[in-house]
Design a protein around this motif. Structure first.
Motif, PDB file in Angstrom:
ATOM      1  N   LEU A  63       0.824  -1.210   0.000  1.00 20.67           N
ATOM      2  CA  LEU A  63       0.000   0.000   0.000  1.00 20.67           C
ATOM      3  C   LEU A  63       0.860   1.264   0.000  1.00 20.67           C
ATOM      4  N   PHE A  64       1.951   1.249   0.777  1.00 17.24           N
ATOM      5  CA  PHE A  64       2.842   2.410   0.792  1.00 17.24           C
ATOM      6  C   PHE A  64       3.533   2.585  -0.557  1.00 17.24           C
ATOM      7  N   PHE A  65       3.871   1.473  -1.198  1.00 14.29           N
ATOM      8  CA  PHE A  65       4.501   1.537  -2.520  1.00 14.29           C
ATOM      9  C   PHE A  65       3.548   2.141  -3.545  1.00 14.29           C
ATOM     10  N   GLN A  66       2.287   1.728  -3.523  1.00 13.29           N
ATOM     11  CA  GLN A  66       1.310   2.282  -4.449  1.00 13.29           C
ATOM     12  C   GLN A  66       1.015   3.749  -4.138  1.00 13.29           C
ATOM     13  N   ALA A  67       0.983   4.095  -2.845  1.00  7.75           N
ATOM     14  CA  ALA A  67       0.744   5.493  -2.475  1.00  7.75           C
ATOM     15  C   ALA A  67       1.871   6.391  -2.963  1.00  7.75           C
ATOM     16  N   SER A  68       3.110   5.937  -2.849  1.00 10.76           N
ATOM     17  CA  SER A  68       4.242   6.736  -3.350  1.00 10.76           C
ATOM     18  C   SER A  68       4.184   6.876  -4.868  1.00 10.76           C
ATOM     19  N   ALA A  69       3.721   5.833  -5.556  1.00  8.42           N
ATOM     20  CA  ALA A  69       3.577   5.928  -7.017  1.00  8.42           C
ATOM     21  C   ALA A  69       2.517   6.961  -7.385  1.00  8.42           C
ATOM     22  N   LEU A  70       1.410   6.999  -6.633  1.00 14.70           N
ATOM     23  CA  LEU A  70       0.369   7.989  -6.901  1.00 14.70           C
ATOM     24  C   LEU A  70       0.863   9.409  -6.630  1.00 14.70           C
ATOM     25  N   VAL A  71       1.676   9.573  -5.579  1.00 10.63           N
ATOM     26  CA  VAL A  71       2.232  10.894  -5.281  1.00 10.63           C
ATOM     27  C   VAL A  71       3.145  11.360  -6.416  1.00 10.63           C
ATOM     28  N   LEU A  72       3.986  10.465  -6.918  1.00  8.61           N
ATOM     29  CA  LEU A  72       4.874  10.821  -8.024  1.00  8.61           C
ATOM     30  C   LEU A  72       4.079  11.120  -9.299  1.00  8.61           C
ATOM     31  N   LEU A  73       3.017  10.353  -9.540  1.00 14.52           N
ATOM     32  CA  LEU A  73       2.184  10.624 -10.714  1.00 14.52           C
ATOM     33  C   LEU A  73       1.500  11.980 -10.603  1.00 14.52           C
ATOM     34  N   THR A  74       1.017  12.311  -9.406  1.00 14.33           N
ATOM     35  CA  THR A  74       0.389  13.628  -9.197  1.00 14.33           C
ATOM     36  C   THR A  74       1.396  14.750  -9.399  1.00 14.33           C
ATOM     37  N   ALA A  75       2.616  14.554  -8.891  1.00 11.98           N
ATOM     38  CA  ALA A  75       3.654  15.574  -9.069  1.00 11.98           C
ATOM     39  C   ALA A  75       3.998  15.762 -10.542  1.00 11.98           C
ATOM     40  N   MET A  76       4.050  14.664 -11.293  1.00 11.24           N
ATOM     41  CA  MET A  76       4.368  14.766 -12.719  1.00 11.24           C
ATOM     42  C   MET A  76       3.261  15.506 -13.469  1.00 11.24           C
ATOM     43  N   ILE A  77       1.999  15.175 -13.175  1.00 14.52           N
ATOM     44  CA  ILE A  77       0.884  15.856 -13.840  1.00 14.52           C
ATOM     45  C   ILE A  77       0.868  17.336 -13.458  1.00 14.52           C
ATOM     46  N   GLY A  78       1.122  17.638 -12.181  1.00 19.34           N
ATOM     47  CA  GLY A  78       1.163  19.031 -11.747  1.00 19.34           C
ATOM     48  C   GLY A  78       2.261  19.819 -12.433  1.00 19.34           C
ATOM     49  N   ALA A  79       3.445  19.195 -12.608  1.00 24.13           N
ATOM     50  CA  ALA A  79       4.539  19.886 -13.294  1.00 24.13           C
ATOM     51  C   ALA A  79       4.193  20.159 -14.755  1.00 24.13           C
ATOM     52  N   ILE A  80       3.517  19.203 -15.401  1.00 25.59           N
ATOM     53  CA  ILE A  80       3.119  19.411 -16.798  1.00 25.59           C
ATOM     54  C   ILE A  80       2.090  20.523 -16.906  1.00 25.59           C
ATOM     55  N   VAL A  81       1.122  20.534 -15.995  1.00 27.02           N
ATOM     56  CA  VAL A  81       0.071  21.554 -16.043  1.00 27.02           C
ATOM     57  C   VAL A  81       0.646  22.946 -15.790  1.00 27.02           C
ATOM     58  N   LEU A  82       1.598  23.040 -14.843  1.00 33.02           N
ATOM     59  CA  LEU A  82       2.163  24.351 -14.512  1.00 33.02           C
ATOM     60  C   LEU A  82       3.062  24.900 -15.606  1.00 33.02           C
ATOM     61  N   THR A  83       3.741  24.017 -16.326  1.00 31.72           N
ATOM     62  CA  THR A  83       4.699  24.484 -17.333  1.00 31.72           C
ATOM     63  C   THR A  83       4.120  24.549 -18.736  1.00 31.72           C
ATOM     64  N   LEU A  84       2.937  23.994 -18.957  1.00 28.34           N
ATOM     65  CA  LEU A  84       2.348  23.993 -20.295  1.00 28.34           C
ATOM     66  C   LEU A  84       1.572  25.289 -20.498  1.00 28.34           C
ATOM     67  N   HIS A  85       2.081  26.142 -21.358  1.00 28.67           N
ATOM     68  CA  HIS A  85       1.443  27.419 -21.662  1.00 28.67           C
ATOM     69  C   HIS A  85       1.085  27.461 -23.150  1.00 28.67           C
ATOM     70  N   HIS A  86      -0.180  27.716 -23.431  1.00 27.68           N
ATOM     71  CA  HIS A  86      -0.630  27.828 -24.818  1.00 27.68           C
ATOM     72  C   HIS A  86      -0.438  29.273 -25.275  1.00 27.68           C
ATOM     73  N   ARG A  87       0.581  29.486 -26.079  1.00 26.50           N
ATOM     74  CA  ARG A  87       0.854  30.825 -26.587  1.00 26.50           C
ATOM     75  C   ARG A  87      -0.022  31.118 -27.804  1.00 26.50           C
ATOM     76  N   PRO A  88      -0.542  32.336 -27.906  1.00 26.24           N
ATOM     77  CA  PRO A  88      -1.371  32.680 -29.073  1.00 26.24           C
ATOM     78  C   PRO A  88      -0.510  32.790 -30.327  1.00 26.24           C
ATOM     79  N   GLY A  89      -1.120  32.447 -31.441  1.00 25.74           N
ATOM     80  CA  GLY A  89      -0.413  32.552 -32.708  1.00 25.74           C
ATOM     81  C   GLY A  89       0.421  31.344 -33.069  1.00 25.74           C
ATOM     82  N   VAL A  90       0.414  30.304 -32.245  1.00 26.15           N
ATOM     83  CA  VAL A  90       1.189  29.095 -32.525  1.00 26.15           C
ATOM     84  C   VAL A  90       0.263  28.054 -33.135  1.00 26.15           C
ATOM     85  N   LYS A  91       0.636  27.533 -34.284  1.00 24.61           N
ATOM     86  CA  LYS A  91      -0.184  26.528 -34.948  1.00 24.61           C
ATOM     87  C   LYS A  91      -0.053  25.189 -34.236  1.00 24.61           C
ATOM     88  N   ARG A  92      -1.182  24.567 -33.952  1.00 22.74           N
ATOM     89  CA  ARG A  92      -1.192  23.290 -33.268  1.00 22.74           C
ATOM     90  C   ARG A  92      -1.997  22.283 -34.086  1.00 22.74           C
TER      91      ARG A  92
END
Length: 200
Positions: free
Chosen positions: A145-174
């Motif tokens: 259970l502790f191993f799975q909880a640590s995996a969830l914490v790392l997954l949350t941190a990774m998603i949070g880092a992606i959300v914080l650093t992903l900026h949609h700039r205007p004028g960029v073709k996607r």
């Protein structure tokens, strides 16, 4: 020989860790960090923890440190500009460092080994089972259970880092997959009759 290698790995590890902090070039700091990881893996091998040694080399040297090195080299961060406010925060940082150093000193002075710790460390968990297999049995049974909880914490941190650093700039073709799949011949191709000798 084991004692000599222990002092060799320890000395190089301490020196490289100090060089990570004092080095002015961030690329050199990452290279010193890789050297520290390799010597830490050597200490794990001397302690009989070959699984931890390989994990330290494969995960930290092969992934984390190399990824950090590529990020530093590709972003071309102006570290001189980042250090401009260093003196302003120096008193607070020194106070926090002093508190942490005092806590570590209290832990080191008050540390006592358990009566049967030496015998327990020398004896394997299960007779006839390797270090890696014994670690897996403990990790996936008693501490699952502790191993799975640590995996969830790392997954949350990774998603949070992606959300914080992903900026949609205007004028960029996607790329828009739904629009590409909805394309037909009528709305992407225009056929014109060009007269002879008139050009396009």
């Amino acid at each position: 020989m084991a004692v000599a290698f222990f002092y060799l790995f320890s000395a190089v590890l301490i020196a490289s860790a100090f060089a990570v902090i004092v080095s002015r070039n961030p690329v050199h700091s990452v290279l010193y960090l890789i050297l520290a990881f390799v010597n830490g893996a050597g200490l794990f091998l001397l302690a009989g923890a070959e699984f931890l040694a390989m994990i330290l080399v494969v995960v930290y040297v092969g992934a984390v440190a190399v990824l950090f090195l590529f990020v530093v080299m590709m972003l071309d961060v102006d570290f001189a500009e980042l250090r401009q406010g260093f003196s302003k925060h120096l008193p607070v940082g020194a106070a926090v460092g002093a508190v942490v150093l005092g806590e570590l000193g209290l832990v080191a002075l008050g540390w006592q080994s358990a009566p049967g710790a030496k015998e327990a460390a020398a004896a394997p968990i299960v007779a006839g089972v390797s270090n890696t297999a014994a670690l897996g049995q403990v990790l996936y049974t008693k501490y699952f259970l502790f191993f799975q909880a640590s995996a969830l914490v790392l997954l949350t941190a990774m998603i949070g880092a992606i959300v914080l650093t992903l900026h949609h700039r205007p004028g960029v073709k996607r790329q828009k997959i739904e629009e590409q799949n909805a394309r037909t011949r009528d709305n992407v191709i225009e056929i014109k009759k060009v007269p002879s000798r008139a050009g396009v």
